[in-house]
Design an enzyme around this catalytic site. Structure first.
Site, PDB file in Angstrom:
ATOM      1  N   PRO A   2       0.833  -1.198   0.000  1.00  0.00           N
ATOM      2  CA  PRO A   2       0.000   0.000   0.000  1.00  0.00           C
ATOM      3  C   PRO A   2       0.873   1.256   0.000  1.00  0.00           C
ATOM      4  CG  PRO A   2      -0.816  -1.613   1.566  1.00  0.00           C
ATOM      5  CD  PRO A   2       0.514  -2.109   1.105  1.00  0.00           C
ATOM      6  N   GLU A   3       0.594   2.171  -0.925  1.00  0.00           N
ATOM      7  CA  GLU A   3       1.370   3.388  -1.037  1.00  0.00           C
ATOM      8  C   GLU A   3       0.552   4.555  -0.496  1.00  0.00           C
ATOM      9  OE1 GLU A   3       2.937   3.618  -5.019  1.00  0.00           O
ATOM     10  OE2 GLU A   3       3.752   1.591  -4.922  1.00  0.00           O
TER      11      GLU A   3
END
Length: 271
Positions: A2-3
């Site tokens: 997840p960014e």
């Protein structure tokens, strides 16, 4: 992993719903990347004041102290009034008066860390090396260019490092470099002020578009309300090796940089 867009989408999906909740119990599963830093029962009775974000860390501000949450490589949060009993990959439950916040993390690279304040050594260690937030006013194009001039690594690696600008992970670095017309292997210190300014704008544009589309769901990411993102379906280069560029029809190429996959168009990103 997840960014920044996925972490911000996650924050928005439960921040208002959990604000004001009283912590009733904390349940831990298998050990995560770092220890909690306090006994779980010490959190009982504390109130969740707000949920913030710094880079890829979610900050649950309590009336006493805070919790820093990181989703690691494969983590996701779920928040609901009632959840089923924890499964084998559910490693942290924060049971509150408004519902249960659960960290699901098959690879266990995520973390939940308690700190007395943002000045606590534990919080300082995790947050002090982070660069400016790309979606806030402090992300200045001139300062960005000055920082690039001090770095001899490839521009893609500099974006991923997170100490100049935080949260531009692998997907969005590839997309921003495409939008700016910059090849990912170019040394950061060789970018002119004009090209750096173009990249600065591309980073903002790509992240804003990703937020509007709920982030990217490549494997099993979902926000705390169960919604998946769909930015990856609109990507210009990421995950499209061998496919024609949407702009010039040149086949998208894949290369490895620092053990990460990089996608680019040789036609649109000549140098």
């Amino acid at each position: 992993m997840p960014e920044l867009p996925e972490v911000e989408v996650t924050r928005r999906s439960f921040a208002d719903r959990i604000a004001g909740a009283r912590i009733e119990a904390v349940a831990l599963g298998k050990p995560l990347r770092w220890p909690l830093g306090c006994e779980p029962n010490e959190l009982t009775g504390r109130q969740v004041v707000s949920v913030g974000r710094r880079g890829k860390y979610l900050l649950l501000h309590l009336d006493q102290g805070l919790l820093l949450l990181h989703l690691g490589m494969s983590g996701s949060l779920q928040f609901a009034p009632v959840l089923p009993p924890p499964g084998v990959h559910d490693h942290f439950d924060l049971r509150t008066s408004k519902g249960v916040l659960r960290l699901h993390d098959p690879r266990r690279f995520g973390a939940v860390v308690h700190a007395r304040s943002l000045d606590d050594p534990r919080a300082h260690k995790l947050l002090s090396g982070l660069g400016v937030e790309p979606l806030e006013a402090g992300f200045d194009p001139l300062v960005f260019h000055r920082g690039l001039r001090l770095r001899r690594a490839s521009i893609k690696q500099v974006l991923l490092a997170g100490d100049l600008v935080v949260g531009v992970g692998n997907i969005y670095a590839s997309e921003a470099l495409f939008l700016a017309g910059i090849r990912p292997t170019v040394r950061a210190d060789r970018l002119s002020a004009a090209r750096a300014t173009r990249l600065h704008g591309a980073v903002i544009s790509v992240l804003q578009r990703a937020l509007a589309m709920g982030g990217s769901t490549l494997r099993d990411f979902s926000a705390a309300d169960g919604q998946s993102g769909y930015f990856q379906m609109d990507a210009m280069v990421y995950g499209r090796d061998g496919q024609p560029c949407r702009t010039c029809e040149t086949p998208i190429r894949l290369l490895r940089q620092g053990q990460r996959s990089t996608y680019f168009c040789p036609g649109c990103q000549k140098a």
